[in-house]
Design a protein around this motif. Structure first.
Motif, PDB file in Angstrom:
ATOM      1  N   GLY A  33      16.437  -4.063 -72.019  1.00  0.00           N
ATOM      2  CA  GLY A  33      16.198  -2.907 -71.170  1.00  0.00           C
ATOM      3  C   GLY A  33      14.878  -2.929 -70.444  1.00  0.00           C
ATOM      4  O   GLY A  33      14.490  -1.928 -69.824  1.00  0.00           O
ATOM      5  N   ASN A  34      14.172  -4.056 -70.475  1.00  0.00           N
ATOM      6  CA  ASN A  34      12.899  -4.172 -69.780  1.00  0.00           C
ATOM      7  C   ASN A  34      13.118  -4.569 -68.321  1.00  0.00           C
ATOM      8  O   ASN A  34      14.051  -5.317 -67.997  1.00  0.00           O
ATOM      9  N   GLU A  35      12.255  -4.072 -67.450  1.00  0.00           N
ATOM     10  CA  GLU A  35      12.364  -4.424 -66.039  1.00  0.00           C
ATOM     11  C   GLU A  35      12.063  -5.910 -65.824  1.00  0.00           C
ATOM     12  O   GLU A  35      11.147  -6.467 -66.423  1.00  0.00           O
ATOM     13  N   VAL A  36      12.862  -6.515 -64.946  1.00  0.00           N
ATOM     14  CA  VAL A  36      12.612  -7.895 -64.524  1.00  0.00           C
ATOM     15  C   VAL A  36      12.082  -7.837 -63.093  1.00  0.00           C
ATOM     16  O   VAL A  36      12.753  -7.316 -62.196  1.00  0.00           O
ATOM     17  N   ARG A  37      10.878  -8.341 -62.892  1.00  0.00           N
ATOM     18  CA  ARG A  37      10.255  -8.304 -61.576  1.00  0.00           C
ATOM     19  C   ARG A  37       9.738  -9.683 -61.193  1.00  0.00           C
ATOM     20  O   ARG A  37       9.418 -10.499 -62.062  1.00  0.00           O
ATOM     21  N   ILE A  38       9.679  -9.915 -59.893  1.00  0.00           N
ATOM     22  CA  ILE A  38       9.060 -11.137 -59.387  1.00  0.00           C
ATOM     23  C   ILE A  38       8.009 -10.752 -58.355  1.00  0.00           C
ATOM     24  O   ILE A  38       8.116  -9.725 -57.682  1.00  0.00           O
ATOM     25  N   GLU A  39       6.963 -11.578 -58.257  1.00  0.00           N
ATOM     26  CA  GLU A  39       5.968 -11.371 -57.211  1.00  0.00           C
ATOM     27  C   GLU A  39       6.605 -11.740 -55.885  1.00  0.00           C
ATOM     28  O   GLU A  39       7.002 -12.883 -55.669  1.00  0.00           O
ATOM     29  N   GLY A  40       6.754 -10.775 -55.003  1.00  0.00           N
ATOM     30  CA  GLY A  40       7.427 -11.056 -53.748  1.00  0.00           C
ATOM     31  C   GLY A  40       7.373  -9.884 -52.791  1.00  0.00           C
ATOM     32  O   GLY A  40       6.712  -8.876 -53.042  1.00  0.00           O
ATOM     33  N   PHE A  41       8.110 -10.024 -51.676  1.00  0.00           N
ATOM     34  CA  PHE A  41       8.041  -9.038 -50.595  1.00  0.00           C
ATOM     35  C   PHE A  41       9.333  -9.106 -49.790  1.00  0.00           C
ATOM     36  O   PHE A  41      10.014 -10.146 -49.748  1.00  0.00           O
ATOM     37  N   LEU A  42       9.673  -8.013 -49.152  1.00  0.00           N
ATOM     38  CA  LEU A  42      10.845  -7.960 -48.284  1.00  0.00           C
ATOM     39  C   LEU A  42      10.497  -8.528 -46.912  1.00  0.00           C
ATOM     40  O   LEU A  42       9.464  -8.178 -46.323  1.00  0.00           O
ATOM     41  N   LEU A  43      11.355  -9.386 -46.401  1.00  0.00           N
ATOM     42  CA  LEU A  43      11.177  -9.885 -45.045  1.00  0.00           C
ATOM     43  C   LEU A  43      11.553  -8.793 -44.054  1.00  0.00           C
ATOM     44  O   LEU A  43      12.634  -8.202 -44.146  1.00  0.00           O
ATOM     45  N   SER A  44      10.666  -8.510 -43.121  1.00  0.00           N
ATOM     46  CA  SER A  44      10.969  -7.531 -42.080  1.00  0.00           C
ATOM     47  C   SER A  44      11.923  -8.143 -41.059  1.00  0.00           C
ATOM     48  O   SER A  44      12.142  -9.361 -41.035  1.00  0.00           O
ATOM     49  N   ASP A  45      12.487  -7.300 -40.189  1.00  0.00           N
ATOM     50  CA  ASP A  45      13.409  -7.801 -39.163  1.00  0.00           C
ATOM     51  C   ASP A  45      12.743  -8.860 -38.291  1.00  0.00           C
ATOM     52  O   ASP A  45      13.382  -9.831 -37.882  1.00  0.00           O
ATOM     53  N   GLU A  46      11.447  -8.679 -38.005  1.00  0.00           N
ATOM     54  CA  GLU A  46      10.729  -9.645 -37.161  1.00  0.00           C
ATOM     55  C   GLU A  46      10.495 -10.975 -37.864  1.00  0.00           C
ATOM     56  O   GLU A  46      10.168 -11.975 -37.220  1.00  0.00           O
ATOM     57  N   GLN A  47      10.654 -11.003 -39.183  1.00  0.00           N
ATOM     58  CA  GLN A  47      10.398 -12.229 -39.955  1.00  0.00           C
ATOM     59  C   GLN A  47      11.682 -12.956 -40.344  1.00  0.00           C
ATOM     60  O   GLN A  47      11.621 -13.939 -41.091  1.00  0.00           O
ATOM     61  N   LEU A  48      12.823 -12.520 -39.849  1.00  0.00           N
ATOM     62  CA  LEU A  48      14.107 -13.082 -40.295  1.00  0.00           C
ATOM     63  C   LEU A  48      14.582 -14.271 -39.475  1.00  0.00           C
ATOM     64  O   LEU A  48      15.653 -14.816 -39.746  1.00  0.00           O
ATOM     65  N   SER A  49      13.809 -14.674 -38.484  1.00  0.00           N
ATOM     66  CA  SER A  49      14.155 -15.859 -37.685  1.00  0.00           C
ATOM     67  C   SER A  49      12.993 -16.830 -37.740  1.00  0.00           C
ATOM     68  O   SER A  49      11.949 -16.604 -37.113  1.00  0.00           O
TER      69      SER A  49
END
Length: 515
Positions: free
Chosen positions: A172-188
């Protein structure tokens, strides 16, 4: 006797005084220093990322102790190079002693910001100057600096990095990774500049990350790409004319560009296609030096399959090149090379089809416990009845080879279906201890599983240590592929026609001169 006892302390004091003296006599350097190299190439680094440490050795071949009046960088304190002269850091040094027939080490590093130059690449140079005037000698310093697009997590107020929630573990512990969401401008991702990723770049639901032909993506330690539920990855490489430069290929690798890192496994994390990701397509991609090349999880019944991958090579992964868990993959013209465990691991069921693929593991960086190709309909790390899924796996015109005796591993829980087949394949399986004699899965005469299979024949790869799995002149794979399947994939991984007398594996044979 008393006189001798009196003399002993005097001798000891004299020796101590001599050993502590700082006023040795040195001749001034006459400009006759010798060097281990006349130019120090610090290889290629990204802007604002420190280089490795390089060394220069300076020799005094004369019979006299000398003192070098000055050792300095030509650009002085404005230089982006850094020196360490016999253990002392700096950019300028005075009166450096060097004993007769002795040498000293100079260590060199650099960090350079190319952003102010409006250039994608810049050849940065300086020089180490020894002495001045007519006795001055110099050693050149050269570094290629590359500009890049850096993508990384934001920093929280407490100094920690942004993390992303992946779910809960069994406790029941949270699983997290160091990271970030790619914005629309970063998807290409274009091919204009390389990309350097810190942490995991996450593609969120209903978004697609597109990577153009010729794109270069570099990952820092423990970094990668995470394609989440409802998201997709599209790698759009093309055939390259130069097999070394791979100008149209997309390349995923670590962010250390120095030659000594070119074959170091485990420099970065993985490309993670998570459960629920869809329509992932890869063409002409090279993945090297990851921990796991591709981690493909979930969705075994997807149609089209979760991942369609072609004309690609993955090698030198610390653990596994492709690790599929209850998923669905079609692969064509694939080269899955050396890895610390298996080249291809399909576990916990799923649907898999590989055509004209070379799955070969000649790992030499330590002990390897797993077979090149591992297939099972359950998760070996969990209870087999709880985790089992039906499995279908088909291999046509494929090579399964390596530097171990048993390069095929087949495991079923005998409850869920376990349907696999090999057609016109070369397979290495030398059961010298006859431990699998009674296992029907390894009955290579059983046409339910094996059709026109060539067992333990010589693949004669050109250079397995360098992951060069092209066929040599005496390879048993030559001319033995199923022609009908070859017509479906008329060109091999490097564009060679295979429509006439096709060969097994990803490469069609081309005669080359071999040593």
């Amino acid at each position: 006797m008393r006189q001798r006892l009196f003399i002993i302390p005097i001798l000891l004091l004299t020796l101590l005084w001599c050993s502590c003296r700082k006023d040795f006599q040195y001749d001034t350097s006459s400009g006759n220093l010798e060097f281990s190299k006349d130019t120090v190439y610090l290889d290629t680094v990204f802007t604002n990322i420190g280089s490795s440490t390089y060394s220069l050795k300076v020799y005094n071949q004369s019979n006299n102790d000398i003192q070098i009046p000055s050792v300095r960088l030509a650009q002085g304190n404005n230089s982006s190079y850094r020196l360490n002269v016999d253990g002392v850091a700096g950019k300028e040094f005075e009166n450096v002693p060097l004993m007769a027939k002795d040498s000293l080490f100079i260590f060199i590093e650099t960090t350079f910001d190319i952003s102010t130059l409006n250039q994608n690449e810049f050849l940065y140079t300086d020089a180490i100057l020894f002495d001045e005037g007519p006795k001055q000698q110099e050693v050149q310093l050269v570094t290629l600096i590359k500009d890049a697009i850096f993508l990384y997590p934001s920093e929280n107020a407490d100094g920690t990095k942004e993390t992303l929630f992946l779910g809960l573990d069994e406790e029941g512990n949270e699983v997290r990774i160091e990271g970030f969401l790619l914005s629309d401008e970063q998807l290409s991702f274009s091919n204009e500049k390389p990309y350097v990723i810190y942490g995991y770049a996450v593609v969120e639901s209903e978004k697609t990350l597109n990577i153009a032909a010729g794109g270069r993506v570099h990952f820092h330690k423990d970094s990668g790409i995470f394609v989440g539920e409802g998201a997709s990855l599209s790698v759009n490489g093309n055939l390259s004319m130069d097999t070394l430069l791979l100008e149209n290929e997309v390349i995923f690798e670590g962010d250390r560009l120095e030659p000594e890192f070119s074959e170091v496994p485990g420099q970065w994390g993985t490309i993670w296609l998570a459960p629920g990701s869809i329509n992932n397509t890869i063409n002409h991609l090279t993945i090297r030096n990851a921990s796991v090349g591709l981690l493909v999880e979930g969705d075994p019944a997807l149609n089209p399959p979760k991942l369609s991958v072609s004309n690609s090579q993955i090698y030198n992964s610390l653990a596994v090149n492709i690790w599929a868990r209850s998923s669905s993959i079609t692969g064509e013209n694939m080269v899955l090379g050396n890895a610390g465990n298996g080249s291809l691991v399909c576990e916990n069921g799923g649907n898999y089809s590989f055509l004209h693929s070379t799955i070969a593991n000649y790992w030499s960086n330590g002990f390897r416990s797993g077979a090149t190709l591992q297939i099972s309909n359950y998760d070996p790390d969990e209870d087999t009845s709880a985790s089992a899924q039906d499995l279908t796996a088909s291999f046509i015109n494929c090579i399964v080879d390596g530097n171990s005796f048993l390069e095929l591993s087949l495991n079923s829980n005998e409850t869920n279906s376990f349907d696999f087949s090999f057609t016109n394949c070369l397979i290495k399986f030398k059961d010298t201890n006859n431990q699998f004699d009674t296992d029907p899965f390894y009955d290579f005469e059983n046409d339910t599983y094996y059709n026109n299979v060539f067992l333990n024949e010589d693949t004669d790869f050109l250079n397995t240590a360098n992951n060069d799995f092209r066929l040599g002149n005496s390879s048993s794979a030559i001319g033995k592929a199923d022609p009908a399947t070859a017509l479906q994939i008329p060109l091999d991984i490097i564009g060679t026609d295979r429509t006439s007398e096709p060969d097994i594996g990803a490469y069609e044979f081309i005669a080359v001169e071999q040593n």
